[in-house]
Design an enzyme around this catalytic site. Structure first.
Site, mmCIF file in Angstrom:
data_model
loop_
_atom_site.group_PDB
_atom_site.id
_atom_site.type_symbol
_atom_site.label_atom_id
_atom_site.label_comp_id
_atom_site.label_asym_id
_atom_site.label_seq_id
_atom_site.Cartn_x
_atom_site.Cartn_y
_atom_site.Cartn_z
ATOM 1 C CG ASP A 78 -5.482 44.296 -63.112
ATOM 2 O OD1 ASP A 78 -5.540 45.071 -62.347
ATOM 3 O OD2 ASP A 78 -6.358 43.221 -63.358
ATOM 4 C CD GLU A 145 -10.303 44.240 -59.242
ATOM 5 O OE1 GLU A 145 -11.373 44.205 -58.756
ATOM 6 O OE2 GLU A 145 -10.284 44.274 -60.681
#
Length: 486
Positions: A78, A145
């Site tokens: 991400d 994350e």
């Protein structure tokens, strides 16, 4: 493909160009995950996913290197979705638009996603390469994350076989990291009541924008302004004398990004509007004098609005403004053990207003548990004095440095043999997933390194082209020199 696909090393930049073309903000990275899975399958590689959605890819050792220690290359899928206010961009559907700006690559009006897309691109380039020597190799790509480390929290024992993990989520070439801060999210929730707007009041929007923002770990020590705190400071100083009544306060968008913009909808006696404009203009000059060397584009302005439907009850307004002004923010303490590294910090990241409550989201980081606990106490005390509920969640551990790390010594020796100088051995105040990986894999030896990335978590994010080649060179050399497994 964009112009960046022709940069060197071309395999890395081509993968990064593909990554930019596929939307992957936190919580919405499935499209990119599926693309990576299809790539791995097309290469004939073993690919799996765990219950939370992490992607695992396994590549056999180069012939003759089967006896080397196993290596896990790791990145997160991400990216942080941040854009300039005037930029039209939907991070869930629109591609990032990278371009070359001198010696850097940046994006048009949005975060670039070099954090951690550049590390991910290097991992994929290793998987695709036919001419890189390496022992048994795994790639771990975690999800979410940036918005909660969901993938790292969900990683279970038994999925990874490697002895060494190379995290690619650092942002300064020439530095290798062997430790990081832990953190915890804090939320102050203030229940509010509302009442009718007094008669003969005019409604105005106060706006603070143009700040640099940035990563609340990497950039917290730089002296950048926090838009939430700056606007709260003005309200604290002038709400009473102007007769301001607050309807809503909004600021920031991520708890781990320093807020670049904040706004407040206020109403006041029409006779005081000119005084408000004069005080806000003067406050702009005060901030330029205080922060102008760091914040070069500070912009404060007012906008006239239609009359507000209602305002906060006076007592609730006072409680909120005092709470915001008193809330600690920024560097709390520098480390005594590691020169130049922040030990403990707090970022007042996001403020939202609803009909019946105002919520302030913060992120506390610390290299030591007692430091984190201390700031938790500060936040709780401020909330208690204001009559707000204070809740903590999403705590993640720090990564304790290991002076005897074999891979750290290997990286240092390899780096020195290539460049003739020793890399800086560092501990980073930002959170890395390594601290969470240590729980299911306590014996795994870990380091973190990467290319130079400036202003992550902000639309000014950029990656230095030259350092991507250096990062790639280091990764290839480390893989070649991994020691034999005992």
């Amino acid at each position: 493909m964009s112009e960046i696909s022709q940069l060197s090393p071309q395999p890395v930049w081509q993968f990064f160009d593909q990554i930019c073309s596929i939307p992957h903000p936190s919580k919405h990275e499935e499209q990119l995950a599926q693309h990576i899975i299809q790539f791995a399958q097309s290469e004939g590689l073993d690919v799996r996913r765990d219950a939370v959605g992490n992607v695992f890819i396994k590549k056999p050792a180069t012939p003759g290197m089967e006896n080397r220690k196993g290596v896990v290359l790791q990145a997160h899928i991400d990216m942080v979705p941040q854009k300039n206010e005037e930029t039209e961009h939907n991070f869930e559907t629109d591609a990032i638009k990278p371009y070359i700006d001198g010696e850097w690559v940046t994006a048009e009006g949005t975060t670039l996603g070099a954090d951690n897309g550049m590390g991910m691109a290097a991992c994929l380039a290793v998987l695709a390469a036919k001419d890189i020597e390496h022992g048994p190799l795994e790639v771990l790509l975690t999800i979410d994350e940036e918005a909660g480390m969901t993938g790292a929290f969900g990683l279970q024992a038994g999925w990874l076989e490697g002895d060494i993990l190379l995290n690619t989520d650092s942002e300064q070439e020439g530095e290798v990291y062997m430790g990081c801060a832990g953190g915890v999210d804090g939320a102050l929730t203030l229940d509010i009541t509302r009442e009718a707007l007094p008669t003969d009041y005019q409604t105005v929007k106060l706006v603070v924008k143009g700040l640099k923002g940035g990563h609340s770990g990497c950039d917290i020590h730089t002296g950048r302004g926090n838009a939430n705190k700056l606007l709260g400071r003005f309200l604290f100083g002038h709400a009473d004398e102007l007769g301001l009544r607050l309807t809503a306060f909004t600021g920031g968008s991520l708890r781990n990004a320093i807020p670049r913009e904040a706004s407040a909808i206020v109403s006041l006696p029409a006779t005081n509007v000119d005084q408000l404009n004069a005080l806000f203009a003067h406050y702009h000059d005060v901030l330029v004098a205080e922060l102008g060397r760091v914040e070069t584009d500070i912009n404060l302005f007012t906008e006239s609005l239609d009359a507000a439907a209602d305002v906060l009850a006076q007592a609730d307004q006072v409680r909120f403004i005092h709470m915001l002004n008193a809330c600690p923010n920024g560097v709390i303490r520098m480390s005594d053990d590691i020169e130049g590294v922040v030990e403990t910090s707090l970022n007042v990241g996001v403020i939202t207003t609803e009909a019946d409550k105002i919520t302030v989201l913060c992120l506390i980081r610390s290299l030591i548990d007692s430091g984190r606990s201390n700031v938790e106490g500060m936040l709780k005390a401020v909330g208690s004095l204001a009559g707000a509920n204070c809740a903590f969640g999403g705590a993640y551990p720090g990564w304790k440095p290991d002076a005897d790390s074999e891979v750290m010594h290997l990286f240092r020796e390899t780096y020195e043999s290539i460049y003739g100088r020793v890399p800086n051995i560092m501990v980073i105040h930002a959170g890395l997933e390594c601290g969470l990986f240590k729980e299911p894999y306590p014996e795994m030896d870990m380091i973190s390194f990467g290319p130079t990335i400036k202003f992550p978590h902000s639309p000014d994010e950029k990656v230095q082209i030259e350092t991507v080649a250096l990062f790639w060179e280091q990764m290839v050399a480390i893989l070649k020199n991994i020691p034999v497994k005992a």
